[in-house]
Each structure stands twice: as C-alpha cells, then as structure tokens.
Design a protein around this motif. Structure first.
Motif, PDB file in Angstrom:
ATOM      1  N   MET A   1       0.821  -1.200   0.000  1.00  0.00           N
ATOM      2  CA  MET A   1       0.000   0.000   0.000  1.00  0.00           C
ATOM      3  C   MET A   1       0.867   1.267   0.000  1.00  0.00           C
ATOM      4  SD  MET A   1      -3.006   1.372   2.538  1.00  0.00           S
ATOM      5  CE  MET A   1      -4.064  -0.007   2.243  1.00  0.00           C
ATOM      6  N   SER A   2       1.943   1.273   0.787  1.00  0.00           N
ATOM      7  CA  SER A   2       2.789   2.471   0.809  1.00  0.00           C
ATOM      8  C   SER A   2       3.484   2.672  -0.535  1.00  0.00           C
ATOM      9  CB  SER A   2       3.812   2.425   1.950  1.00  0.00           C
ATOM     10  OG  SER A   2       4.811   1.462   1.716  1.00  0.00           O
ATOM     11  N   ARG A   3       3.718   1.571  -1.238  1.00  0.00           N
ATOM     12  CA  ARG A   3       4.307   1.683  -2.572  1.00  0.00           C
ATOM     13  C   ARG A   3       3.279   2.196  -3.576  1.00  0.00           C
ATOM     14  NH1 ARG A   3       8.424  -3.445  -3.344  1.00  0.00           N
ATOM     15  NH2 ARG A   3      10.193  -2.103  -2.954  1.00  0.00           N
ATOM     16  N   ASP A   4       2.067   1.628  -3.539  1.00  0.00           N
ATOM     17  CA  ASP A   4       1.029   1.993  -4.501  1.00  0.00           C
ATOM     18  C   ASP A   4       0.472   3.391  -4.254  1.00  0.00           C
ATOM     19  OD1 ASP A   4       1.280  -0.473  -5.690  1.00  0.00           O
ATOM     20  OD2 ASP A   4      -0.489  -1.329  -4.724  1.00  0.00           O
ATOM     21  N   MET A   5       0.163   3.690  -3.000  1.00  0.00           N
ATOM     22  CA  MET A   5      -0.532   4.939  -2.675  1.00  0.00           C
ATOM     23  C   MET A   5       0.423   6.100  -2.371  1.00  0.00           C
ATOM     24  SD  MET A   5      -3.635   3.915  -2.977  1.00  0.00           S
ATOM     25  CE  MET A   5      -4.697   5.095  -2.186  1.00  0.00           C
ATOM     26  N   GLY A   6       1.615   5.782  -1.881  1.00  0.00           N
ATOM     27  CA  GLY A   6       2.536   6.844  -1.468  1.00  0.00           C
ATOM     28  C   GLY A   6       3.823   6.888  -2.250  1.00  0.00           C
ATOM     29  N   GLY A   7       3.890   6.170  -3.355  1.00  0.00           N
ATOM     30  CA  GLY A   7       5.078   6.202  -4.193  1.00  0.00           C
ATOM     31  C   GLY A   7       6.311   5.576  -3.558  1.00  0.00           C
ATOM     32  N   GLY A   8       6.109   4.790  -2.498  1.00  0.00           N
ATOM     33  CA  GLY A   8       7.241   4.142  -1.842  1.00  0.00           C
ATOM     34  C   GLY A   8       8.131   5.088  -1.062  1.00  0.00           C
ATOM     35  N   LEU A   9       7.601   6.252  -0.686  1.00  0.00           N
ATOM     36  CA  LEU A   9       8.397   7.226   0.080  1.00  0.00           C
ATOM     37  C   LEU A   9       8.388   6.942   1.575  1.00  0.00           C
ATOM     38  CD1 LEU A   9       7.478  10.494  -1.829  1.00  0.00           C
ATOM     39  CD2 LEU A   9       9.731   9.378  -1.734  1.00  0.00           C
ATOM     40  N   LYS A  10       7.483   6.072   2.009  1.00  0.00           N
ATOM     41  CA  LYS A  10       7.417   5.662   3.413  1.00  0.00           C
ATOM     42  C   LYS A  10       7.549   4.153   3.482  1.00  0.00           C
ATOM     43  CE  LYS A  10       5.648   9.626   5.390  1.00  0.00           C
ATOM     44  NZ  LYS A  10       6.434  10.338   6.334  1.00  0.00           N
ATOM     45  N   ALA A  11       8.139   3.701   4.584  1.00  0.00           N
ATOM     46  CA  ALA A  11       8.308   2.258   4.788  1.00  0.00           C
ATOM     47  C   ALA A  11       8.166   1.975   6.275  1.00  0.00           C
ATOM     48  CB  ALA A  11       9.671   1.814   4.270  1.00  0.00           C
ATOM     49  N   TYR A  12       8.003   0.703   6.591  1.00  0.00           N
ATOM     50  CA  TYR A  12       7.790   0.299   7.983  1.00  0.00           C
ATOM     51  C   TYR A  12       9.071  -0.191   8.635  1.00  0.00           C
ATOM     52  CZ  TYR A  12       2.738   0.549   7.500  1.00  0.00           C
ATOM     53  OH  TYR A  12       1.460   0.992   7.319  1.00  0.00           O
ATOM     54  N   LYS A  13       9.217   0.130   9.913  1.00  0.00           N
ATOM     55  CA  LYS A  13      10.256  -0.487  10.730  1.00  0.00           C
ATOM     56  C   LYS A  13       9.763  -1.885  11.062  1.00  0.00           C
ATOM     57  CE  LYS A  13      11.977   3.666  13.035  1.00  0.00           C
ATOM     58  NZ  LYS A  13      12.237   4.283  14.360  1.00  0.00           N
ATOM     59  N   LEU A  14      10.654  -2.871  10.941  1.00  0.00           N
ATOM     60  CA  LEU A  14      10.278  -4.266  11.135  1.00  0.00           C
ATOM     61  C   LEU A  14      10.903  -4.846  12.396  1.00  0.00           C
ATOM     62  CD1 LEU A  14      10.864  -5.563   7.497  1.00  0.00           C
ATOM     63  CD2 LEU A  14       8.797  -4.519   8.444  1.00  0.00           C
ATOM     64  N   GLU A  15      10.130  -5.701  13.059  1.00  0.00           N
ATOM     65  CA  GLU A  15      10.614  -6.453  14.215  1.00  0.00           C
ATOM     66  C   GLU A  15      10.087  -7.874  14.057  1.00  0.00           C
ATOM     67  OE1 GLU A  15       9.926  -6.526  19.026  1.00  0.00           O
ATOM     68  OE2 GLU A  15       9.633  -4.625  17.973  1.00  0.00           O
ATOM     69  N   MET A  16      10.986  -8.851  14.154  1.00  0.00           N
ATOM     70  CA  MET A  16      10.603 -10.252  13.929  1.00  0.00           C
ATOM     71  C   MET A  16       9.392 -10.645  14.776  1.00  0.00           C
ATOM     72  SD  MET A  16      12.339 -11.750  11.656  1.00  0.00           S
ATOM     73  CE  MET A  16      13.810 -11.424  10.719  1.00  0.00           C
ATOM     74  N   GLY A  17       8.414 -11.278  14.126  1.00  0.00           N
ATOM     75  CA  GLY A  17       7.244 -11.797  14.806  1.00  0.00           C
ATOM     76  C   GLY A  17       6.192 -10.768  15.186  1.00  0.00           C
ATOM     77  N   VAL A  18       6.419  -9.499  14.827  1.00  0.00           N
ATOM     78  CA  VAL A  18       5.506  -8.420  15.224  1.00  0.00           C
ATOM     79  C   VAL A  18       5.002  -7.705  13.968  1.00  0.00           C
ATOM     80  CG1 VAL A  18       5.298  -6.259  16.516  1.00  0.00           C
ATOM     81  CG2 VAL A  18       6.774  -8.092  17.380  1.00  0.00           C
ATOM     82  N   GLN A  19       3.686  -7.492  13.904  1.00  0.00           N
ATOM     83  CA  GLN A  19       3.111  -6.756  12.782  1.00  0.00           C
ATOM     84  C   GLN A  19       3.686  -5.339  12.760  1.00  0.00           C
ATOM     85  OE1 GLN A  19       0.918  -8.130  10.472  1.00  0.00           O
ATOM     86  NE2 GLN A  19       1.310  -6.244   9.365  1.00  0.00           N
ATOM     87  N   ALA A  20       4.103  -4.882  11.598  1.00  0.00           N
ATOM     88  CA  ALA A  20       4.706  -3.547  11.470  1.00  0.00           C
ATOM     89  C   ALA A  20       3.670  -2.460  11.712  1.00  0.00           C
ATOM     90  CB  ALA A  20       5.329  -3.395  10.090  1.00  0.00           C
ATOM     91  N   LYS A  21       4.084  -1.418  12.437  1.00  0.00           N
ATOM     92  CA  LYS A  21       3.171  -0.312  12.746  1.00  0.00           C
ATOM     93  C   LYS A  21       3.774   1.057  12.472  1.00  0.00           C
ATOM     94  CE  LYS A  21       0.756  -2.813  16.360  1.00  0.00           C
ATOM     95  NZ  LYS A  21       1.429  -3.725  17.236  1.00  0.00           N
ATOM     96  N   GLN A  22       5.095   1.202  12.629  1.00  0.00           N
ATOM     97  CA  GLN A  22       5.714   2.530  12.561  1.00  0.00           C
ATOM     98  C   GLN A  22       6.268   2.829  11.175  1.00  0.00           C
ATOM     99  OE1 GLN A  22       8.785   3.313  15.438  1.00  0.00           O
ATOM    100  NE2 GLN A  22       8.922   5.456  14.857  1.00  0.00           N
ATOM    101  N   LEU A  23       5.682   3.831  10.519  1.00  0.00           N
ATOM    102  CA  LEU A  23       6.134   4.285   9.210  1.00  0.00           C
ATOM    103  C   LEU A  23       7.230   5.334   9.370  1.00  0.00           C
ATOM    104  CD1 LEU A  23       2.911   4.853   7.073  1.00  0.00           C
ATOM    105  CD2 LEU A  23       4.828   3.379   6.475  1.00  0.00           C
ATOM    106  N   VAL A  24       8.219   5.279   8.480  1.00  0.00           N
ATOM    107  CA  VAL A  24       9.282   6.279   8.441  1.00  0.00           C
ATOM    108  C   VAL A  24       9.512   6.683   6.988  1.00  0.00           C
ATOM    109  CG1 VAL A  24      10.468   5.578  10.556  1.00  0.00           C
ATOM    110  CG2 VAL A  24      11.036   4.450   8.407  1.00  0.00           C
ATOM    111  N   GLY A  25      10.007   7.871   6.784  1.00  0.00           N
ATOM    112  CA  GLY A  25      10.366   8.320   5.442  1.00  0.00           C
ATOM    113  C   GLY A  25      11.653   7.638   5.005  1.00  0.00           C
ATOM    114  N   ILE A  26      11.705   7.176   3.764  1.00  0.00           N
ATOM    115  CA  ILE A  26      12.881   6.420   3.325  1.00  0.00           C
ATOM    116  C   ILE A  26      14.135   7.278   3.240  1.00  0.00           C
ATOM    117  CG2 ILE A  26      11.502   4.663   2.162  1.00  0.00           C
ATOM    118  CD1 ILE A  26      12.404   5.951  -0.551  1.00  0.00           C
TER     119      ILE A  26
END
Length: 131
Positions: free
Chosen positions: A78-103
């Motif tokens: 969705m961040s790629r399609d709707m936001g041009g891939g300018l935002k991405a999620y911080k990842l933590e193993m086993g946890v659904q991603a919640k925090q978006l950051v600017g690339i």
C-alpha cells in the motif's frame, strides 16, 4: 524534493544528493555522488533507491545512511502503490509492522545494509508472522 544523505564507507562526511521526480507513471530518482549523476526510473521511489544502491553505490562500497537503506525497514504494498514508496515500515521479527518512516530520513536506529541483506531480512520478517 531533494535529499542530502550521508554515505557510510565514504570519505569523511561524504554525501549523495537524491532528487525525486515523477515522470508519467514512473518515479525517477536522480543521485549525484562524487560529481557524477545517476538515474533510476521505477514504479516507486523505494525501488528506484534500491536500483541506485545496487548499480552505483554498492560497487563503490557506499551505503546511504537513511531508513530506505536500513536493514529492518521495508515498504508495504500500500505504501508503494498509494505513497510512491516514500514511506516504509520499521520491522521487528514476529511483530506486525506499525511505525512508518520516510525512506530518506535518518535516525539512531538506522542499520546501514546492502540491498540483498535488506531483502533477506524482509523475507524472514514476513515468514516470522506465520501467515
């Protein structure tokens, strides 16, 4: 939009300049490093950043110090399609991603990595969700 990004592996406080442009349906990223310009036209800016990292920066031993080149960061579809891939999620193993950051942003938790290592971490993260 322009972004000056510090380069890990560079000389002193060496930086690269990244310029975002939208060209038709493509996202164009122009990178100027060591006086030379490079361009990538992709479906989103995260993919364009990856292309420049693989083709230009990694062969020079350089890694941008930003979330878009950080080991534990990956964009959603969705961040790629709707936001041009300018935002991405911080990842933590086993946890659904919640925090978006600017690339192109930086922070104390940026872990500079190769494109291959970042892709592998994202695959392992997806697998860790057990879906």
């Amino acid at each position: 939009m322009e972004h000056s990004i510090f380069l890990i592996g560079g000389e002193g406080d060496e930086q690269a300049l990244f310029v975002e442009e939208e060209v038709g349906d493509n996202c164009r990223l122009i990178c100027t490093v060591r006086g030379e310009g490079y361009r990538a036209d992709e479906q989103d800016f995260f993919s364009a950043l990856q292309a420049i990292r693989k083709r230009v920066l990694e062969p020079k031993g350089l890694v941008p110090f930003c979330y878009g080149a950080s080991l534990k960061v990956w964009p959603s579809a969705m961040s790629r399609d709707m936001g041009g891939g300018l935002k991405a999620y911080k990842l933590e193993m086993g946890v659904q991603a919640k925090q978006l950051v600017g690339i192109f942003e930086e922070g104390p938790d940026v872990i500079p990595s190769s494109v291959a290592a970042q892709e592998e971490f994202a695959r392992e993260w997806f697998d860790s969700l057990g879906k």
